[in-house]
Design a protein around this motif. Structure first.
Motif, PDB file in Angstrom:
ATOM      1  N   TRP A 318     -10.283   8.240  -0.261  1.00  0.00           N
ATOM      2  CA  TRP A 318     -11.321   7.232  -0.459  1.00  0.00           C
ATOM      3  C   TRP A 318     -11.086   6.162  -0.435  1.00  0.00           C
ATOM      4  O   TRP A 318     -11.602   5.343   0.002  1.00  0.00           O
ATOM      5  CB  TRP A 318     -12.138   7.720  -1.807  1.00  0.00           C
ATOM      6  N   LEU A 319     -10.017   5.630  -0.972  1.00  0.00           N
ATOM      7  CA  LEU A 319      -9.589   4.366  -1.194  1.00  0.00           C
ATOM      8  C   LEU A 319      -9.078   3.783   0.321  1.00  0.00           C
ATOM      9  O   LEU A 319      -9.378   2.959   0.816  1.00  0.00           O
ATOM     10  CB  LEU A 319      -8.331   4.249  -1.949  1.00  0.00           C
ATOM     11  N   GLY A 320      -8.237   4.833   0.900  1.00  0.00           N
ATOM     12  CA  GLY A 320      -7.974   4.535   2.444  1.00  0.00           C
ATOM     13  C   GLY A 320      -9.092   4.276   3.285  1.00  0.00           C
ATOM     14  O   GLY A 320      -9.170   3.423   4.173  1.00  0.00           O
ATOM     15  N   ASP A 321     -10.087   5.222   3.414  1.00  0.00           N
ATOM     16  CA  ASP A 321     -11.360   5.093   3.983  1.00  0.00           C
ATOM     17  C   ASP A 321     -11.954   3.711   3.663  1.00  0.00           C
ATOM     18  O   ASP A 321     -12.452   3.118   4.917  1.00  0.00           O
ATOM     19  CB  ASP A 321     -12.224   6.207   3.976  1.00  0.00           C
ATOM     20  N   THR A 322     -12.167   3.251   2.627  1.00  0.00           N
ATOM     21  CA  THR A 322     -12.872   1.948   2.167  1.00  0.00           C
ATOM     22  C   THR A 322     -12.116   0.812   2.798  1.00  0.00           C
ATOM     23  O   THR A 322     -12.530  -0.024   3.371  1.00  0.00           O
ATOM     24  CB  THR A 322     -13.092   1.817   0.841  1.00  0.00           C
ATOM     25  N   GLN A 323     -10.566   0.999   2.708  1.00  0.00           N
ATOM     26  CA  GLN A 323      -9.797  -0.141   3.395  1.00  0.00           C
ATOM     27  C   GLN A 323      -9.964  -0.168   4.632  1.00  0.00           C
ATOM     28  O   GLN A 323     -10.005  -1.235   5.532  1.00  0.00           O
ATOM     29  CB  GLN A 323      -8.362  -0.178   2.792  1.00  0.00           C
ATOM     30  N   GLU A 348      -0.733   3.158   3.787  1.00  0.00           N
ATOM     31  CA  GLU A 348      -0.131   3.624   2.290  1.00  0.00           C
ATOM     32  C   GLU A 348      -0.791   4.341   1.665  1.00  0.00           C
ATOM     33  O   GLU A 348      -0.309   5.355   1.129  1.00  0.00           O
ATOM     34  CB  GLU A 348       0.176   2.249   1.685  1.00  0.00           C
ATOM     35  N   SER A 349      -2.374   4.190   1.921  1.00  0.00           N
ATOM     36  CA  SER A 349      -3.205   5.046   0.907  1.00  0.00           C
ATOM     37  C   SER A 349      -3.319   6.253   1.399  1.00  0.00           C
ATOM     38  O   SER A 349      -3.254   7.608   0.612  1.00  0.00           O
ATOM     39  CB  SER A 349      -4.626   4.525   0.888  1.00  0.00           C
ATOM     40  N   PHE A 350      -3.451   6.681   2.724  1.00  0.00           N
ATOM     41  CA  PHE A 350      -3.689   7.956   3.450  1.00  0.00           C
ATOM     42  C   PHE A 350      -2.464   8.872   3.367  1.00  0.00           C
ATOM     43  O   PHE A 350      -1.145   8.381   3.387  1.00  0.00           O
ATOM     44  CB  PHE A 350      -4.205   7.886   4.815  1.00  0.00           C
ATOM     45  N   PRO A 351      -2.394  10.051   2.637  1.00  0.00           N
ATOM     46  CA  PRO A 351      -1.291  11.051   2.785  1.00  0.00           C
ATOM     47  C   PRO A 351      -0.689  11.157   4.261  1.00  0.00           C
ATOM     48  O   PRO A 351      -1.638  10.893   5.168  1.00  0.00           O
ATOM     49  CB  PRO A 351      -1.937  12.373   2.161  1.00  0.00           C
ATOM     50  N   ALA A 352       0.262  11.650   4.304  1.00  0.00           N
ATOM     51  CA  ALA A 352       0.836  11.773   6.098  1.00  0.00           C
ATOM     52  C   ALA A 352       0.040  12.860   6.892  1.00  0.00           C
ATOM     53  O   ALA A 352       0.228  12.723   7.893  1.00  0.00           O
ATOM     54  CB  ALA A 352       2.174  12.211   5.915  1.00  0.00           C
ATOM     55  N   ASP A 357      -6.796   9.970  10.635  1.00  0.00           N
ATOM     56  CA  ASP A 357      -7.127   8.578   9.990  1.00  0.00           C
ATOM     57  C   ASP A 357      -6.086   7.514  10.334  1.00  0.00           C
ATOM     58  O   ASP A 357      -6.361   6.448  10.669  1.00  0.00           O
ATOM     59  CB  ASP A 357      -7.273   8.766   8.476  1.00  0.00           C
ATOM     60  N   LEU A 358      -4.953   8.074  10.231  1.00  0.00           N
ATOM     61  CA  LEU A 358      -3.726   7.290  10.395  1.00  0.00           C
ATOM     62  C   LEU A 358      -3.761   6.741  11.918  1.00  0.00           C
ATOM     63  O   LEU A 358      -3.375   5.512  12.266  1.00  0.00           O
ATOM     64  CB  LEU A 358      -2.283   7.780  10.419  1.00  0.00           C
ATOM     65  N   ALA A 359      -4.227   7.574  12.948  1.00  0.00           N
ATOM     66  CA  ALA A 359      -4.070   7.224  14.248  1.00  0.00           C
ATOM     67  C   ALA A 359      -5.369   6.163  14.252  1.00  0.00           C
ATOM     68  O   ALA A 359      -5.088   5.298  15.155  1.00  0.00           O
ATOM     69  CB  ALA A 359      -4.349   8.589  15.198  1.00  0.00           C
ATOM     70  N   GLU A 360      -6.562   6.356  13.852  1.00  0.00           N
ATOM     71  CA  GLU A 360      -7.568   5.328  13.839  1.00  0.00           C
ATOM     72  C   GLU A 360      -7.298   3.958  13.407  1.00  0.00           C
ATOM     73  O   GLU A 360      -7.597   2.825  13.736  1.00  0.00           O
ATOM     74  CB  GLU A 360      -8.908   5.932  12.973  1.00  0.00           C
ATOM     75  N   ILE A 361      -6.167   4.062  12.285  1.00  0.00           N
ATOM     76  CA  ILE A 361      -5.624   2.618  11.905  1.00  0.00           C
ATOM     77  C   ILE A 361      -4.930   2.302  12.859  1.00  0.00           C
ATOM     78  O   ILE A 361      -4.889   0.875  13.012  1.00  0.00           O
ATOM     79  CB  ILE A 361      -4.616   3.067  10.619  1.00  0.00           C
TER      80      ILE A 361
END
Length: 704
Positions: A318-323, A348-352, A357-361
């Protein structure tokens, strides 16, 4: 298939008779209905009550009741509730269950919690499961409920399973799973009304992803009335969140205002429940709503509050999504440095295991780098995102993913061009010229060999030589015709193929900038029918569509650029230049004609339940880099640039048998045909765009 789902859900989830202002029943260990009620009203109450019962009872003397209290606790447990103490309680309750006969609904909660612990130990982090393991848990829930003969719980798990499949892009599997769940629920007996209502809510969520918005809106209104009468506050929060999401899909100022008002009501309920996680999740969603409304300071304030609460709760996902959401706000506030900082924190918030989500970042970082004019870094970030999409496209049948990959590849080409320094750009041009010279030398050597061979023949016999030359000329003409009609026109747009064949253009010609009108189109909903149609029939349908697109584009002076899985890209004003108004006139004529032609060819297509084939079209006009791109072995005639990106994003907003155009295109059309949809935020486009819906002529409306 969707048609059958609609029929089943009407039978399963009709109106449930509920008395006005019905009061919550008192919690009882032997009554699972009271557990479900509390879970849908205030899960904190259920967990606190269950904890008190565990502490007041003794497992040695009150084994059965104590085990029921443990099961009640895990009925609506959060990830942070799965502590080492509760793990010990769970293991002890399962041991007692082996000695005492527990009801199946209690065994379900205990065994499901044990399986969750197993998955978290192997794959989870901070109590959060990655998407693939979340699917595994839902699969296990469905099988467990089936073995315990709990049809309501099985339907709920299967529907959640189907929704999760939808969310991961596996649409044909999802529709099949939802269909099976509702069919079984329709045949089941003894299912609680609350379980039916929960199933109805999950079904409505799935319909939103399947683009059946009006049906979803109707169901959500019924659910809202139900949960208000029953005073089921937590369930009401879920319904409100879904309603807000649905309004946000409309992407109009009025819809945004409605979404904001709904979320404010939700916030009041969450504060009444004193549920900090719900408060934080509502703040999370308000970021997006306020961002769409242009209220950037409010969006930033909601984001900071949500981040603080999720950090306190150690909710990393949830923290990573909010960021991530907050980074969009900073981009719109023209603060790309802040956007990059918050995106690095999100990484850093999202687990590996959260690859999507990491790709969207990576994609969002590319936008920030573009705003900072750091084009090499933007290119690297886009490359990482494209690699993920390519891998995902191979595993998924989703047309949206394939279309998104095509769009990202276009953006990559453009960003690569931007990333080159002037020296590197000159080197690229020099390389292309050297390739052209090399090819010319090879062609000259071939011509010398032919002349030598022909001359040798004339020495042997003048008359036979002349006849031979005549035959060779005829063969060359046939070969030239074959190259033009069977090769060049199959792999290049016909207008370009003619220019290449006649010598007016060469494949190494340097691309140039010119004004073009870009039209994107796609076949809507094909992914839902592929499984039932099979690959051979699907290929035949696509072939008939593509043939129609090719024929109609030639009639209306369009240059057919790309054909892929039911999607197409057509240029007007290239390679043969034309005025801006003539381009728009030809593009609109093509759009109307292809809708009419498609209505004719689809009459011969097989019927698939739940699929009404249609075309969605988006059009924009502007400057683009046009020409033949590629290397010595493979080249494409195409256009790249923001004009192409914007046209693709507009088409993505269009619904079946609908034409959407940009403000630039709309100015060439009569006002009585264009209807503004207001300012809309398009994915990957920083500025808000005013989009118009174009009314079809009567003949096209009748056809579609």
């Amino acid at each position: 298939m969707l048609k059958w789902i609609l029929m089943l859900v009407c039978a399963v989830t009709g109106e449930v008779a509920v008395a006005d202002e019905e009061k919550a029943p008192a919690l009882a260990l032997e009554d699972p209905y009271t557990w479900t009620w509390a879970a849908m009203d205030n899960p904190v109450t259920l967990r606190s009550w269950a904890q008190e019962r565990m502490e007041s009872l003794k497992p040695e003397s009150d084994g059965r009741l104590w085990s029921l209290a443990v099961a009640a606790f895990f009925r609506k447990a959060r990830p942070e509730d799965y502590s080492s103490l509760q793990r010990e309680n769970l293991e002890k309750a399962l041991d007692i269950a082996a000695e005492h006969t527990l009801p199946p609904w209690a065994l379900f909660d205990l065994k499901d919690a044990a399986y969750y612990f197993k998955l978290v130990d192997a794959h989870g982090q901070d109590g959060i499961l990655p998407p693939d393991q979340d699917l595994e848990r839902l699969r296990h829930q469905a099988e467990l409920a089936d073995s315990l003969k709990l049809p309501g719980r099985k339907a709920q798990a299967s529907l959640e399973w189907g929704y999760a499949l939808l969310d991961s892009g596996r649409e044909s599997e999802a529709v099949k799973k939802i269909h099976e769940a509702l069919r079984e629920l329709n045949k089941a007996h003894g299912v609680q009304d609350l379980e039916i209502i929960k199933a109805k809510g999950l079904y409505a969520d799935a319909l939103v992803n399947l683009q059946s918005r009006e049906k979803s809106r109707t169901i959500y209104r019924e659910l809202e009335q139900f949960c208000q009468r029953k005073n089921l506050r937590m369930f009401c929060l879920a319904v409100h969140h879904a309603q807000a999401y649905l309004w946000m899909q409309e992407r109009t100022p009025e819809a945004h205002e409605k979404a904001f008002a709904i979320l404010q009501r939700s916030l009041a309920i969450a504060e009444e429940l004193q549920d900090e996680h719900s408060i934080a999740s509502i703040h999370n969603y308000l970021i997006r709503v306020c961002d769409a409304m242009g209220r950037y300071e409010d969006a930033e304030a909601y984001g900071k509050k949500a981040i603080e609460m999720f950090r306190r709760a150690k909710s990393r996902v949830w923290l990573g999504d909010t960021q991530r959401k907050l980074s969009f706000v900073y981009l719109n506030m023209k603060q790309p440095d802040k956007a990059l900082d918050i995106l690095n924190e999100a990484r850093e918030s999202f687990p590996a295991d959260f690859a999507m989500d990491l790709a969207e970042i990576s994609y969002q970082k590319a936008q920030a780098f573009q705003a900072l004019r750091q084009h090499k870094k933007a290119y690297e970030a886009l490359t990482a995102y494209a690699a993920f999409l390519k891998q995902n496209a191979q595993q998924s049948q989703s047309a949206d993913i394939a279309q998104n990959l095509t769009q990202i590849n276009l953006e990559l080409e453009e960003e690569y061009s931007r990333s080159l320094t002037e020296a590197e750009r000159q080197q690229e041009i020099q390389t292309q010229l050297e390739r052209a010279n090399q090819r010319n030398q090879e062609e000259t050597l071939l011509l010398i060999n032919i002349i030598w061979f022909v001359s040798g023949g004339l020495v042997l016999s003048g008359i036979l030589g002349l006849l031979w030359i005549h035959q060779q000329n005829r063969r060359i003409l046939r070969l030239n015709r074959h190259l033009r009609e069977n090769i060049l026109q199959r792999f290049l747009p016909p207008l370009v193929a003619e220019k290449v064949a006649s010598g007016q253009a060469v494949l190494d010609e340097i691309p140039h900038e010119q004004n073009v009108t870009v039209l994107f189109g796609r076949l809507v909903g094909l992914e839902h029918a592929i499984e039932e149609l099979g690959p051979r029939v699907t290929a035949r349908l696509l072939e008939s569509l593509m043939q129609a697109v090719t024929d109609v584009s030639l009639i209306h002076k369009g240059c057919l650029d790309k054909l892929h899985r039911g999607s197409f890209l057509i240029l007007f004003g290239a390679p043969l230049p034309s005025s801006a108004d003539e381009q728009v006139a030809n593009a609109m004529a093509f759009a109307e004609a292809i809708l009419e032609r498609f209505a004719q060819i689809r009459e011969d297509w097989p019927q698939v339940a739940g699929w009404q084939p249609g075309l969605a079209i988006g059009i924009h006009q502007g400057a683009a880099l046009v020409g033949i791109f590629g290397g010595k072995r493979r080249a494409d005639y195409t256009a790249i640039g923001q004009t192409v990106n914007l046209a693709a994003r507009i088409e993505g907003e269009a619904q079946s048998n609908q034409i959407l155009v940009s403000e630039t295109v709309a100015q060439f059309l009569t006002s009585d045909r264009c209807h503004s949809l207001g300012e809309i935020r398009l994915k990957g486009i920083t500025q808000l765009q005013t989009i118009f819906r174009v009314d079809l002529p009567l003949r096209a409306r009748n056809a579609s």
